[in-house]
Design an enzyme around this catalytic site. Structure first.
Site, PDB file in Angstrom:
ATOM      1  N   LYS A   1       1.405 -22.491 -83.627  1.00 29.92           N
ATOM      2  CA  LYS A   1       0.733 -23.357 -84.594  1.00 29.92           C
ATOM      3  C   LYS A   1       1.120 -22.917 -86.002  1.00 29.92           C
ATOM      4  O   LYS A   1       0.638 -21.908 -86.507  1.00 29.92           O
ATOM      5  CB  LYS A   1      -0.796 -23.294 -84.460  1.00 29.92           C
ATOM      6  CG  LYS A   1      -1.443 -24.457 -85.201  1.00 29.92           C
ATOM      7  CD  LYS A   1      -2.865 -24.203 -85.652  1.00 29.92           C
ATOM      8  CE  LYS A   1      -3.003 -23.750 -87.070  1.00 29.92           C
ATOM      9  NZ  LYS A   1      -2.458 -24.592 -88.130  1.00 29.92           N
ATOM     10  N   GLU A  48      -2.053  -9.666 -88.553  1.00 29.94           N
ATOM     11  CA  GLU A  48      -1.240  -9.288 -89.723  1.00 29.94           C
ATOM     12  C   GLU A  48      -1.899  -9.983 -90.911  1.00 29.94           C
ATOM     13  O   GLU A  48      -1.738 -11.189 -91.096  1.00 29.94           O
ATOM     14  CB  GLU A  48       0.203  -9.764 -89.552  1.00 29.94           C
ATOM     15  CG  GLU A  48       0.887  -9.311 -88.268  1.00 29.94           C
ATOM     16  CD  GLU A  48       1.083  -7.814 -88.162  1.00 29.94           C
ATOM     17  OE1 GLU A  48       1.049  -7.131 -89.199  1.00 29.94           O
ATOM     18  OE2 GLU A  48       1.241  -7.323 -87.036  1.00 29.94           O
ATOM     19  N   CYS A  79       2.609 -11.211 -98.610  1.00 27.87           N
ATOM     20  CA  CYS A  79       1.563 -10.272 -98.195  1.00 27.87           C
ATOM     21  C   CYS A  79       1.852  -8.883 -98.758  1.00 27.87           C
ATOM     22  O   CYS A  79       0.940  -8.141 -99.073  1.00 27.87           O
ATOM     23  CB  CYS A  79       1.453 -10.242 -96.684  1.00 27.87           C
ATOM     24  SG  CYS A  79       3.045 -10.048 -95.896  1.00 27.87           S
ATOM     25  N   GLU A 120      -6.894  -9.803-103.075  1.00 32.83           N
ATOM     26  CA  GLU A 120      -5.563 -10.423-103.024  1.00 32.83           C
ATOM     27  C   GLU A 120      -5.587 -11.773-103.746  1.00 32.83           C
ATOM     28  O   GLU A 120      -6.398 -12.633-103.430  1.00 32.83           O
ATOM     29  CB  GLU A 120      -5.181 -10.634-101.557  1.00 32.83           C
ATOM     30  CG  GLU A 120      -3.789 -11.180-101.385  1.00 32.83           C
ATOM     31  CD  GLU A 120      -3.448 -11.432 -99.915  1.00 32.83           C
ATOM     32  OE1 GLU A 120      -4.273 -12.047 -99.206  1.00 32.83           O
ATOM     33  OE2 GLU A 120      -2.358 -11.025 -99.481  1.00 32.83           O
TER      34      GLU A 120
HETATM   35  P1  NAP Z   1      -4.759 -18.677 -93.649  1.00 31.63           P
HETATM   36  O1  NAP Z   1      -5.468 -19.669 -94.463  1.00 31.63           O
HETATM   37  O2  NAP Z   1      -5.514 -17.570 -93.025  1.00 31.63           O
HETATM   38  O3  NAP Z   1      -3.966 -19.503 -92.530  1.00 31.63           O
HETATM   39  C1  NAP Z   1      -3.105 -18.868 -91.615  1.00 31.63           C
HETATM   40  C2  NAP Z   1      -2.975 -19.727 -90.371  1.00 31.63           C
HETATM   41  O4  NAP Z   1      -4.250 -19.783 -89.728  1.00 31.63           O
HETATM   42  C3  NAP Z   1      -2.576 -21.166 -90.661  1.00 31.63           C
HETATM   43  O5  NAP Z   1      -1.738 -21.632 -89.633  1.00 31.63           O
HETATM   44  C4  NAP Z   1      -3.911 -21.883 -90.620  1.00 31.63           C
HETATM   45  O6  NAP Z   1      -3.838 -23.257 -90.307  1.00 31.63           O
HETATM   46  C5  NAP Z   1      -4.571 -21.134 -89.478  1.00 31.63           C
HETATM   47  N1  NAP Z   1      -6.026 -21.306 -89.435  1.00 31.63           N
HETATM   48  C6  NAP Z   1      -6.868 -21.655 -90.440  1.00 31.63           C
HETATM   49  N2  NAP Z   1      -8.142 -21.721 -89.979  1.00 31.63           N
HETATM   50  C7  NAP Z   1      -8.090 -21.404 -88.670  1.00 31.63           C
HETATM   51  C8  NAP Z   1      -9.053 -21.284 -87.654  1.00 31.63           C
HETATM   52  N3  NAP Z   1     -10.351 -21.491 -87.894  1.00 31.63           N
HETATM   53  N4  NAP Z   1      -8.646 -20.959 -86.409  1.00 31.63           N
HETATM   54  C9  NAP Z   1      -7.339 -20.725 -86.144  1.00 31.63           C
HETATM   55  N5  NAP Z   1      -6.367 -20.824 -87.070  1.00 31.63           N
HETATM   56  C10 NAP Z   1      -6.738 -21.144 -88.318  1.00 31.63           C
HETATM   57  O7  NAP Z   1      -3.587 -17.957 -94.460  1.00 31.63           O
HETATM   58  P2  NAP Z   1      -2.512 -18.638 -95.392  1.00 31.63           P
HETATM   59  O8  NAP Z   1      -3.209 -19.070 -96.630  1.00 31.63           O
HETATM   60  O9  NAP Z   1      -1.706 -19.616 -94.603  1.00 31.63           O
HETATM   61  O10 NAP Z   1      -1.542 -17.397 -95.675  1.00 31.63           O
HETATM   62  C11 NAP Z   1      -1.775 -16.477 -96.676  1.00 31.63           C
HETATM   63  C12 NAP Z   1      -2.385 -15.203 -96.100  1.00 31.63           C
HETATM   64  O11 NAP Z   1      -1.543 -14.678 -95.091  1.00 31.63           O
HETATM   65  C13 NAP Z   1      -2.470 -14.114 -97.150  1.00 31.63           C
HETATM   66  O12 NAP Z   1      -3.701 -13.466 -97.050  1.00 31.63           O
HETATM   67  C14 NAP Z   1      -1.331 -13.171 -96.790  1.00 31.63           C
HETATM   68  O13 NAP Z   1      -1.503 -11.858 -97.227  1.00 31.63           O
HETATM   69  C15 NAP Z   1      -1.341 -13.284 -95.299  1.00 31.63           C
HETATM   70  N6  NAP Z   1      -0.049 -12.875 -94.754  1.00 31.63           N
HETATM   71  C16 NAP Z   1       0.029 -11.685 -94.118  1.00 31.63           C
HETATM   72  C17 NAP Z   1       1.251 -11.234 -93.621  1.00 31.63           C
HETATM   73  C18 NAP Z   1       1.390  -9.917 -92.913  1.00 31.63           C
HETATM   74  O14 NAP Z   1       2.417  -9.710 -92.282  1.00 31.63           O
HETATM   75  N7  NAP Z   1       0.418  -9.030 -92.994  1.00 31.63           N
HETATM   76  C19 NAP Z   1       2.400 -12.031 -93.787  1.00 31.63           C
HETATM   77  C20 NAP Z   1       2.269 -13.241 -94.451  1.00 31.63           C
HETATM   78  C21 NAP Z   1       1.035 -13.663 -94.931  1.00 31.63           C
HETATM   79  P3  NAP Z   1      -4.079 -24.384 -91.446  1.00 31.63           P
HETATM   80  O15 NAP Z   1      -2.918 -24.260 -92.358  1.00 31.63           O
HETATM   81  O16 NAP Z   1      -4.092 -25.632 -90.671  1.00 31.63           O
HETATM   82  O17 NAP Z   1      -5.386 -24.071 -92.115  1.00 31.63           O
END
Ligand code: NAP
Length: 495
Positions: free
Chosen positions: A175, A250, A284, A385
């Site tokens: 997804k 992650e 990240c 963040e």
């Molecule tokens: P996010 O809002 O947490 O979304 C991540 C994924 O989760 C998306 O596919 C999102 O889908 C999905 N999602 C949202 N609500 C969900 C739920 N209730 N159940 C299951 N899945 C759900 O994060 P983001 O804004 O896309 O990405 C930024 C974050 O990712 C930052 O905090 C960054 O630090 C972190 N990140 C971490 C790493 C690492 O390796 N540690 C790498 C890259 C990014 P939708 O788009 O449909 O909401």
């Protein structure tokens, strides 16, 4: 004409009744219409992945056969590199130079690396446990794995997860973020052309808030590999607890770069700029806190700020562009709110802090590279963040203070140390609470190295042997070898 993007379930492309528009963050224009998974498609993806695992043939293929499929996916990505780079740039706003030279080639390399190495990681192990018994540890795929990917590296993170999960013999449901599904759906074509059996890979699109719980809590799913924010990570942990399954997380970061007096100033400044402003700071591992030793602080700040002002903002598909737009207007509003809050808490903006005035960029979600000073260690922006092009610079005097500052937040994803004294730098690396420490460099990721954070940056690894083994379960097979040929437990009862 706007591209129509179907889902990929059970080996078939599927248009659904409900659709979602995808916009280009550089222009705000709609570039694609993507199908959304309803409850029916979700059910189909879950049952297909389960059946493809239980009935095969994907998990039953020989390792050599699987290896050939993984190589074919690598070749498919490589053959479609230009299309994928353009799609990623249009969909995510990442400058075309970055997608062309980083995201897409790195995705190919990850599949190649796994194809070359996974067979060694799967060797069963015979262990001498006692003179009466022989034991073997067998490595098996976990089963059905849900892969949830964020919008900041949509293709690359999908490939990190897919390459390991598939090489290990799992079937998957991927997804992508509903903001950036285009490269994942293009990958579906590559996977179909590579000839993977139906149901081995299912790629769906849909709002996480709507479909996430069903997807993650379902009994047919054995593991969830999640990359994203802490807030959503915590929700997924709750969903996964309903039917108890393995999860890797992650999550976010608030990483620190520690810059000592003895560095080559120009190299440290240039690399530090990249460490926060690449991908518009939406990384990240962004070094969003830069701590500089007091002897060079003023010079560093002056050079860093001067150069940050020279970064070329532009439409992401322009090869001259060094910084593109943020992913969405909502993300830009979040970044602006953080800068305003920081100012209210006493921070001073020495560069950027606003939307650029360039008329060509007015419909996109651009924000200037922003440098803050005088940020208190208790202020929100010091600890939380932002996920945008905003960095704070701060002074330190000695190595212990630098370590304390770096470790003073809840995250523990990455850190940088800049110093010519490699002995001191390595000693300091040992004190840092971070999953990756770069010394005199930034952002070097290697497929052979397990990557992942500590503390609230999550748990579990991606890449390397350890990252691959996250997608594997270990089974003990113990064979009695006692002279009498009896099970050992019989001695206990004496029957
Ligand atoms: P996010 O809002 O947490 O979304 C991540 C994924 O989760 C998306 O596919 C999102 O889908 C999905 N999602 C949202 N609500 C969900 C739920 N209730 N159940 C299951 N899945 C759900 O994060 P983001 O804004 O896309 O990405 C930024 C974050 O990712 C930052 O905090 C960054 O630090 C972190 N990140 C971490 C790493 C690492 O390796 N540690 C790498 C890259 C990014 P939708 O788009 O449909 O909401």
């Amino acid at each position: 004409m706007i591209a129509k993007c179907p889902l990929y379930i059970n080996g078939q492309f599927m248009e659904t009744a409900e659709k979602q528009n995808i916009t280009n963050p550089s222009t705000g224009k709609v570039i694609a219409e993507v199908s959304l998974a309803s409850a029916a498609e979700l059910e189909l993806a879950l049952s297909s992945a389960r059946e493809a695992f239980d009935q095969g043939p994907w998990p039953q293929f020989s390792l050599a056969e699987r290896k050939e499929f993984i190589f074919r996916i690598a070749r498919g990505i490589s053959d479609n590199a230009g299309i994928l780079a353009e799609l990623e740039t249009q969909n995510s706003g990442k400058p075309i130079k970055e997608t062309t030279f980083m995201d897409v080639p790195s995705s190919v390399k990850t599949f190649e690396f796994m194809a070359d190495n996974f067979m060694n990681y799967l060797n069963n192990e015979d262990i001498d446990v006692s003179s009466d018994a022989k034991a073997r540890i067998i490595r098996e795929p976990m089963g059905v794995v849900v892969l949830i990917v964020p919008w900041n590296y949509p293709l690359l993170i999908a490939c990190w997860k897919l390459a390991s999960a598939l090489a290990a013999g799992n079937t998957v449901i991927l997804k992508p973020s509903s903001l950036t599904p285009l490269t994942a759906l293009e990958l579906a074509r590559i996977i179909q052309q590579a000839g993977l059996p139906k149901g081995a890979v299912n790629i769906i699109n849909g709002s996480g808030a709507k479909i996430g719980e069903t997807l993650c809590a379902d009994k047919r799913v054995d593991m969830i590999s999640f990359t994203g924010s802490n807030e959503i990570g915590k929700q997924i942990l709750q969903y996964s607890s309903k039917n108890v399954k393995k999860v890797i997380m992650e999550l976010g970061g608030k990483s620190a770069s520690l810059i000592f007096n003895d560095v080559d100033l120009e190299v440290a400044v240039n690399s530090s700029l990249a460490s926060i402003f690449l991908n518009q700071g939406q990384m990240c591992t962004a070094m969003s806190r830069i701590f500089v030793q007091e002897g060079i602080y003023d010079k560093f700040l002056s050079s860093f700020t001067k150069k940050a002002k020279l970064i070329k903002l532009g439409l992401a598909d322009n090869h001259e562009t060094q910084m593109g737009p943020l992913i969405s207007d909502a993300q830009r509003k979040k970044v602006i709110a953080y800068v305003e809050k920081a100012k209210a808490e006493g921070a001073k903006v020495v560069c950027g802090g606003k939307i650029p005035e360039n008329a060509e960029l007015k419909n996109g979600y651009f924000f200037e590279p922003t440098v803050l000073v005088d940020v208190g260690a208790h202020s929100h922006i010091f600890k939380e963040e932002v996920f945008g092009p905003v960095v704070l610079l701060h002074k330190f005097s000695g190595s212990d203070e630098a370590a304390n500052l770096a470790n003073s937040v809840d995250f523990g994803l990455a850190a940088c140390i800049w110093s010519k004294d490699l002995f001191q730098a390595q000693e300091l690396a040992g004190k840092l609470n971070a999953g990756t420490v770069w010394i005199n460099t930034y952002g070097m990721f290697y497929n052979a190295l397990p990557y992942g954070g500590f503390k609230q940056s999550g748990f579990g690894k991606e890449l390397g042997r350890e990252g691959f083994l996250e997608y594997v379960r270990f089974k003990n097979v113990i064979i009695d070898q006692s002279a009498e040929g009896k099970p050992l437990v019989n001695y206990w009862y004496g029957f």
